[in-house]
Structure formats: structure tokens, C-alpha cells
Design an enzyme around this catalytic site. Sequence first.
Site, PDB file in Angstrom:
ATOM      1  N   HIS A 232       0.824  -1.210   0.000  1.00  0.00           N
ATOM      2  CA  HIS A 232       0.000   0.000   0.000  1.00  0.00           C
ATOM      3  C   HIS A 232       0.855   1.256   0.000  1.00  0.00           C
ATOM      4  CE1 HIS A 232       0.693   1.074   4.255  1.00  0.00           C
ATOM      5  NE2 HIS A 232       0.640  -0.225   4.528  1.00  0.00           N
TER       6      HIS A 232
ATOM      7  N   CYS B  34       2.787  -4.806   6.925  1.00  0.00           N
ATOM      8  CA  CYS B  34       2.485  -4.474   5.541  1.00  0.00           C
ATOM      9  C   CYS B  34       3.711  -3.849   4.867  1.00  0.00           C
ATOM     10  CB  CYS B  34       1.307  -3.510   5.458  1.00  0.00           C
ATOM     11  SG  CYS B  34      -0.279  -4.283   5.888  1.00  0.00           S
TER      12      CYS B  34
END
Length: 206
Positions: free
Chosen positions: A166, A182
Site C-alpha cells: 500500500h 504491511c
Amino acid sequence: MRSNKKLLLAAMIGALALSGCSTISNSTLFANAYASKSDGAYRLPAIPVSKVSREFRRQEVNYTGGEKVGTIIVDTGSRHLFLVQPNGKAIRYGIGVGREGFEWSGTAKVGWKREWPVWTPPAAMIKRQPELAKHRGGMKPGLSNPLGARALYLTKGGGDTGYRLHGTPEWWSIGKAMSSGCIRLMNQDIVDLYERAKPGAKVIVR
């Protein structure tokens, strides 16, 4: 001094060999990759590239691995993400990775993709940081949203891994271990990766 430089170069070559890619020669930066740009309802602010190390800026590099075109390789050690391209090339992006205790490795695939995604902190994160409880129902998209301009959701065995590739408004965190697992990219880079990566693409995290 010369001896130290040789040792540094040798270390760089060794690290690059682990990733299956070479950036010692024929690397090409993408011009104006981090300029301000309109994106839907938002305008991405320019990133001050003079403050971003060259090694973490988007560039095309030589690729010597055996993965097929379209594969995404995340090298957490070097803080780089590679998207395999045709003709022995890859596009390399700088990344931020999971901090100590949140690292992970393995294979997954791009399950689905979202533009300007909603961020919903998992229950375990809210337990660690109770102040995030206000976002239990989801934080609306925007320039301050932790998922940034785009998110690629990683799945394995048909289920959501909970991990994402992301964007982030915190461009200064690229090259560092700061996330909860992440993989984060500068917003301009995740927009570029989003356009190139296909749903179902194999993701290898090393």
C-alpha cells in the site's frame, strides 16, 4: 579509504545477488516520478526527491532471476520491491517494511486492488493502540489515510493474509522498518505499481 570502498561495493553486490536483480549497471530512474499530481478527488503532494536516497527511487534495473513477468518480489533486507518485466528487466521501488516482531516472509498473490482504500485497523492493533478504536468502523480515504492512494490486498489459499502492499503519506519512512507487517511504498510509486500489477499476480516476500 580505498579498501573500505571495495568492501562496501562487495557488500552491495552480495545483497543484490540475494534479490536476483542487479542495479550496478543500466539502472534508469523514472523522470518526474514524484511530482504533484491530481488523482481522482485528491491531489498527491510532490515528494522532495532530494531527501530520498537514490536507491529507494523508482527505477528500471537488470533482472537475472527466473520468475515470470508480472511477479512481484519483495526483498525486505534491501528494502526493495521488484516487478518483473520482459527482456531481463524489472521495475524496482523503495519500500518500508515491518518493524521487529512484525516481519514475515513467504508467497501470496494479489487478491484484489483498491483505489483510495478505507483503512480498518485490526483488533490486535487496536488492543496495542487503544486510541485507534475510533477507526474500528474504518477510516475514510484521504491524504492522511495510512493506506495511502492505493492498496493491493494479499491472499493465500483463498483467504486474506491481512497483509497489503500500500501507499503511505510518510515518504520519509521508505527504507525503514516501521510498519505492522504491511509493505509500504511512496504514494506515487503505489499508483504506478497498481497500474502495472495484475490481480492474481504472484508475490514473493523474502
